[in-house]
Design an enzyme around this catalytic site. Structure first.
Site, PDB file in Angstrom:
ATOM      1  N   SER A 139       0.618  -1.037  -0.359  1.00 53.64           N
ATOM      2  CA  SER A 139       0.135  -0.092   0.400  1.00 53.64           C
ATOM      3  C   SER A 139       1.117   1.492   0.019  1.00 53.64           C
ATOM      4  O   SER A 139       1.587   1.568  -0.862  1.00 53.64           O
ATOM      5  CB  SER A 139      -0.996   0.197   0.699  1.00 53.64           C
ATOM      6  OG  SER A 139      -1.884   1.099   0.908  1.00 53.64           O
ATOM      7  N   ASP A 263      -9.730  -3.585  -5.850  1.00 54.76           N
ATOM      8  CA  ASP A 263      -9.625  -2.902  -4.544  1.00 54.76           C
ATOM      9  C   ASP A 263     -10.009  -1.640  -3.656  1.00 54.76           C
ATOM     10  O   ASP A 263     -10.054  -0.662  -5.033  1.00 54.76           O
ATOM     11  CB  ASP A 263      -8.098  -2.209  -4.728  1.00 54.76           C
ATOM     12  CG  ASP A 263      -6.941  -1.849  -3.637  1.00 54.76           C
ATOM     13  OD1 ASP A 263      -7.487  -1.459  -2.998  1.00 54.76           O
ATOM     14  OD2 ASP A 263      -5.559  -2.633  -3.536  1.00 54.76           O
ATOM     15  N   HIS A 291      -7.999  -5.520  -0.862  1.00 54.38           N
ATOM     16  CA  HIS A 291      -6.960  -4.617  -0.616  1.00 54.38           C
ATOM     17  C   HIS A 291      -5.306  -5.344   0.441  1.00 54.38           C
ATOM     18  O   HIS A 291      -6.019  -5.132   1.631  1.00 54.38           O
ATOM     19  CB  HIS A 291      -6.813  -3.607   0.396  1.00 54.38           C
ATOM     20  CG  HIS A 291      -6.177  -2.343   0.277  1.00 54.38           C
ATOM     21  ND1 HIS A 291      -5.150  -1.793  -0.635  1.00 54.38           N
ATOM     22  CD2 HIS A 291      -5.044  -2.223   1.114  1.00 54.38           C
ATOM     23  CE1 HIS A 291      -4.816  -0.569  -0.457  1.00 54.38           C
ATOM     24  NE2 HIS A 291      -4.063  -1.201   0.819  1.00 54.38           N
TER      25      HIS A 291
END
Length: 319
Positions: A139, A263, A291
């Protein structure tokens, strides 16, 4: 490079895109593993903390966590153990203030912190007498990683990289997280960021005049906190300069990007197109990974995780 349609098969018992995102955070087993902590003193008087796992003479693989991540993140300890068991020396880099102790300076960390990654890569090369073999980022950490790889080009001191669940365009990620059920993730992360801000600036004067209680979304937080703390003109300037998608065409090291088409932290059109991918960058798209989840397996009692499996494959594959 063409975009790859992943072999990942999502767990049937986690349908949709939110359940595979939430389930690992709530239920994934975090193993107890032996860790060696290292504090790296920085030239500006601040510090960054590293956590090491594995034998000293093995190839080094570094892990970069996501926004408000740490050793308790669902992927952290399992991946450190997986890498150590596979014959690597694993190292987790904590961004400023994420190792359990507030950092010393008013600045915090952000999605464009590639200079910090460069500093740690150089430190490891000097202290361990060999470069980092590979880096995996999640991320926010994935955005930092791809930005760094693009900035460094051929000079990037790694052989391999893997970026998981990347917020390719930060402005679009901020907008997506302010929509529908994804506001749950925004609410959780914003509360954590506000809590850290209050804790740190209870110990030192804050350079900002901000009312955290009036901040309702990431764009407001980035406009009033992230940008001024880190020298950006505002949220739009921060998003424009730090979004990693613009850096991907300049990457020259073997890189795998693992991303789910839906996502819930961004839009389906956010990932780069094929013509943006250089020959050494592979974009692997999944369905049903959520995610940073990518849970597979037939039974909730014995789940498996595609990220770790794919990481070991990627580290061992020919260049």
């Amino acid at each position: 490079m063409p975009i790859i349609h992943s072999r990942f098969s999502p767990a049937w018992w986690l349908p949709g895109h939110h359940l595979p995102t939430l389930w690992p955070s709530l239920f994934r087993h975090r193993p107890d593993i032996p860790l060696v902590r290292e504090r790296v003193e920085l030239a500006d008087g601040d510090f960054l903390d590293l956590s090491w796992c594995g034998q000293d003479d093995r190839p080094i693989v570094m892990l970069l966590h996501g926004l408000e991540g740490n050793l308790h993140s669902h992927y952290a300890r399992p991946l450190l153990k997986l890498l150590s068991d596979a014959g690597y020396l694993a190292c987790m880099m904590h961004f400023h203030g994420c190792s359990g102790e507030p950092n010393r300076l008013p600045r915090s960390y952000h999605s464009g912190d590639s200079p910090e990654l460069q500093t740690i890569a150089e430190h490891i090369h000097h202290s361990r007498r060999r470069p980092v073999f590979a880096v995996i980022g999640f991320s926010l950490g994935a955005n930092v990683l791809l930005k760094w790889l693009g900035e460094q080009g051929e000079k990037a001191s790694v052989e391999r990289a893997m970026a998981v669940s990347v917020p390719f365009l930060l402005n679009e990620a901020a907008d997506r997280l302010d929509q529908g059920f994804s506001r749950l993730y925004q609410h959780h992360l914003l509360n954590s960021l506000k809590r850290k801000y209050r804790e740190k600036f209870s110990r030192m004067p804050s350079p900002l005049n901000v009312d955290l209680n009036k901040i309702r979304n990431f764009r407001q937080f980035d406009e009033q906190v992230t940008a001024p703390l880190h020298g950006f003109a505002g949220a739009d300037d921060y998003y424009r300069r730090c979004s990693c998608r613009q850096f991907i065409p300049s990457i020259r090291k073997s890189t795998l990007i693992l991303h789910d088409r839906h996502d819930p932290f961004m839009w389906p059109h956010t990932p780069p197109e094929e013509d943006e991918l250089p020959e050494n960058v592979v974009l692997e798209l999944t369905h049903g990974g959520g995610h940073a989840g990518f849970v597979c397996g037939n039974m909730p009692a014995s789940p498996c995780y595609w990220t770790g499996h794919r990481l070991l494959e990627w580290l061992k594959s020919p260049s």
